[in-house]
Design a protein around this motif. Structure first.
Motif, PDB file in Angstrom:
ATOM      1  N   HIS A 171      -5.053   4.552   3.620  1.00  0.00           N
ATOM      2  CA  HIS A 171      -5.843   3.569   4.372  1.00  0.00           C
ATOM      3  C   HIS A 171      -7.137   4.200   4.886  1.00  0.00           C
ATOM      4  O   HIS A 171      -8.197   3.567   4.855  1.00  0.00           O
ATOM      5  N   THR A 192       0.811  -1.214   0.000  1.00  0.00           N
ATOM      6  CA  THR A 192       0.000   0.000   0.000  1.00  0.00           C
ATOM      7  C   THR A 192       0.848   1.269   0.000  1.00  0.00           C
ATOM      8  O   THR A 192       0.399   2.296  -0.511  1.00  0.00           O
ATOM      9  N   VAL A 210       0.603   6.752   3.325  1.00  0.00           N
ATOM     10  CA  VAL A 210      -0.056   5.453   3.471  1.00  0.00           C
ATOM     11  C   VAL A 210      -1.198   5.534   4.483  1.00  0.00           C
ATOM     12  O   VAL A 210      -2.249   4.908   4.307  1.00  0.00           O
ATOM     13  N   LEU A 249      -8.339  -4.107   0.248  1.00  0.00           N
ATOM     14  CA  LEU A 249      -6.988  -4.304   0.780  1.00  0.00           C
ATOM     15  C   LEU A 249      -6.740  -5.787   1.019  1.00  0.00           C
ATOM     16  O   LEU A 249      -7.604  -6.479   1.568  1.00  0.00           O
ATOM     17  N   VAL A 304      -2.463  -4.110  -2.340  1.00  0.00           N
ATOM     18  CA  VAL A 304      -3.573  -4.047  -3.278  1.00  0.00           C
ATOM     19  C   VAL A 304      -3.247  -5.012  -4.408  1.00  0.00           C
ATOM     20  O   VAL A 304      -2.138  -4.993  -4.947  1.00  0.00           O
ATOM     21  N   LYS A 328       0.051  -4.915   4.249  1.00  0.00           N
ATOM     22  CA  LYS A 328      -1.174  -4.689   3.479  1.00  0.00           C
ATOM     23  C   LYS A 328      -0.791  -4.358   2.050  1.00  0.00           C
ATOM     24  O   LYS A 328       0.231  -3.722   1.794  1.00  0.00           O
TER      25      LYS A 328
END
Length: 86
Positions: A35, A19, A31, A47, A61, A59
């Motif tokens: 989020h 992320t 970040v 996510l 994508v 985390k």
């Protein structure tokens, strides 16, 4: 060339992009703000959590989700342009 193919080359064929990278490369956000926008639904991307039930886990994508998101934003921009052109 398809968006997903371009992203595969850009991210060395990684299936999941962290992320931090997505926030920086595509949204120009920290970040944390990225989020936050995902949690609020302002950015509609799922996510990928690398561990279940862990707030501090890595985390990312999924590349295909990001490519679909970019393609959807492109389609919306084209639609808006056509509406403005009459």
């Amino acid at each position: 060339m398809k968006t997903a193919t371009m992203m595969m080359m850009m991210y060395n064929a990684k299936a999941v992009i962290d992320t931090e990278t997505v926030a920086r490369d595509w949204f120009k956000l920290s970040v944390g703000k990225f989020h936050e926008k995902i949690r609020s639904g302002e950015i509609r991307l799922p996510l990928v959590l690398m561990e279940e039930e862990s707030q501090k886990c890595a985390k990312g994508v999924h590349l295909m989700d990001l490519a679909d998101y970019v393609d959807a934003r492109h389609a919306a921009a084209e639609k808006e342009l056509k509406m403005m052109a009459g």
